[in-house]
Design a protein around this motif. Structure first.
Motif, short mmCIF file in Angstrom:
data_model
loop_
_atom_site.label_atom_id
_atom_site.label_comp_id
_atom_site.label_asym_id
_atom_site.label_seq_id
_atom_site.Cartn_x
_atom_site.Cartn_y
_atom_site.Cartn_z
N ASP A 17 10.53 8.77 7.15
CA ASP A 17 9.53 8.72 8.21
C ASP A 17 8.10 8.84 7.69
O ASP A 17 7.15 8.74 8.46
N HIS A 18 7.93 9.03 6.38
CA HIS A 18 6.59 9.14 5.82
C HIS A 18 6.11 7.78 5.31
O HIS A 18 6.73 7.18 4.42
N THR A 19 5.01 7.30 5.87
CA THR A 19 4.49 5.98 5.53
C THR A 19 4.20 5.83 4.04
O THR A 19 4.55 4.82 3.42
N MET A 20 3.59 6.84 3.43
CA MET A 20 3.24 6.75 2.02
C MET A 20 4.48 6.65 1.14
O MET A 20 4.49 5.93 0.14
N PHE A 37 13.50 -5.30 -2.57
CA PHE A 37 13.24 -4.60 -1.32
C PHE A 37 13.94 -5.31 -0.17
O PHE A 37 13.83 -6.52 -0.01
N ALA A 38 14.69 -4.55 0.65
CA ALA A 38 15.38 -5.12 1.82
C ALA A 38 14.61 -4.80 3.10
O ALA A 38 14.08 -5.69 3.75
N TRP A 39 14.52 -3.51 3.46
CA TRP A 39 13.78 -3.10 4.65
C TRP A 39 13.58 -1.59 4.62
O TRP A 39 14.17 -0.90 3.80
N THR A 40 12.75 -1.11 5.53
CA THR A 40 12.57 0.33 5.71
C THR A 40 12.84 0.69 7.15
O THR A 40 12.73 -0.13 8.06
#
Length: 224
Positions: A17-20, A37-40
């Motif tokens: 949940d942390h953007t950074m 990278f797939a997704w977040t």
């Protein structure tokens, strides 16, 4: 003779949940030759929605999520996607959560403060069916099993749920109810309910008794 093509990069999805942290993971994966990278996802519900449409090769899950414990998400996905390798990450020392993460279904546990090299090595290890924990934690787990008992079974707080354990750890750090609520993205009332359940499971009747026990427990797990 036709040259062999290079193996496809390992696709990684991140639940944090942390953007950074999410952006940091994205940058790490974008510069890697064999990771992609797939997704977040920002929470457990978001992760469950996205994984229905796109199952990655490895899922990295933060233990502290705003809607549910990351350990509970790992348990759900162990049933829904039993072959999906998962790596648990956290700001907390692995002595607190590594065994719970492995028991939930993760194949490894890594602190967020670990260097980039360790992150990449952990991902590759779990992607190929291995277990990614530190040498010290690996030895502790082996010692526990060789004695016929898990270390967790010897602990008086083993009966706490994963969310209750998160609350307990934060109490041990001296956090107030409000601070715990902010950290876990839950209401103060919910924190009070968890505290009540923790006291019941530990056979305590006084609020101060829980705080004293939690702080003493935390002090006993600090590095010497």
């Amino acid at each position: 003779m036709k040259a062999k093509s290079a193996p496809a990069p390992t696709r990684i999805a991140i639940v944090d949940d942390h953007t950074m942290m999410r952006e940091g993971w994205r940058l790490l994966l974008e510069i890697s030759d064999d990771l992609d990278f797939a997704w977040t996802a920002v929470d457990a519900a978001d992760a469950l929605r996205k994984i229905e449409a796109d199952t990655p090769d490895v899922l990295v899950v933060d233990i502290s999520l705003p809607d549910r414990s990351g350990l509970e998400l790992i348990k759900d996905l162990r049933l829904l996607r039993p072959k999906l390798p998962m790596l648990a990450i956290s700001m907390h020392d692995e002595k607190l959560y590594a065994q719970r993460a492995l028991k939930a279904g993760a194949r490894g546990y890594l602190m967020k403060s670990a260097p980039q090299k360790d992150l990449e090595e952990a991902i590759h290890r779990v992607a190929t069916g291995g277990i990614a924990v530190s040498k010290e934690m690996s030895e502790e787990i082996l010692r526990a099993f060789s004695s016929g008992n898990t270390a967790e079974a010897q602990d008086s707080i083993a009966d706490l749920s994963d969310r209750e354990f998160e609350v307990f750890v934060l109490i041990g750090q001296g956090k107030t109810t409000g601070q715990i609520a902010d950290t876990l993205h839950i209401s103060s009332k919910t924190v009070d309910v968890h505290k009540m359940n923790i006291r019941t499971k530990l056979g305590m009747t006084e609020t101060g008794e829980l705080a004293y026990f939690a702080i003493r427990w935390a002090e006993g797990r600090k590095p010497v």
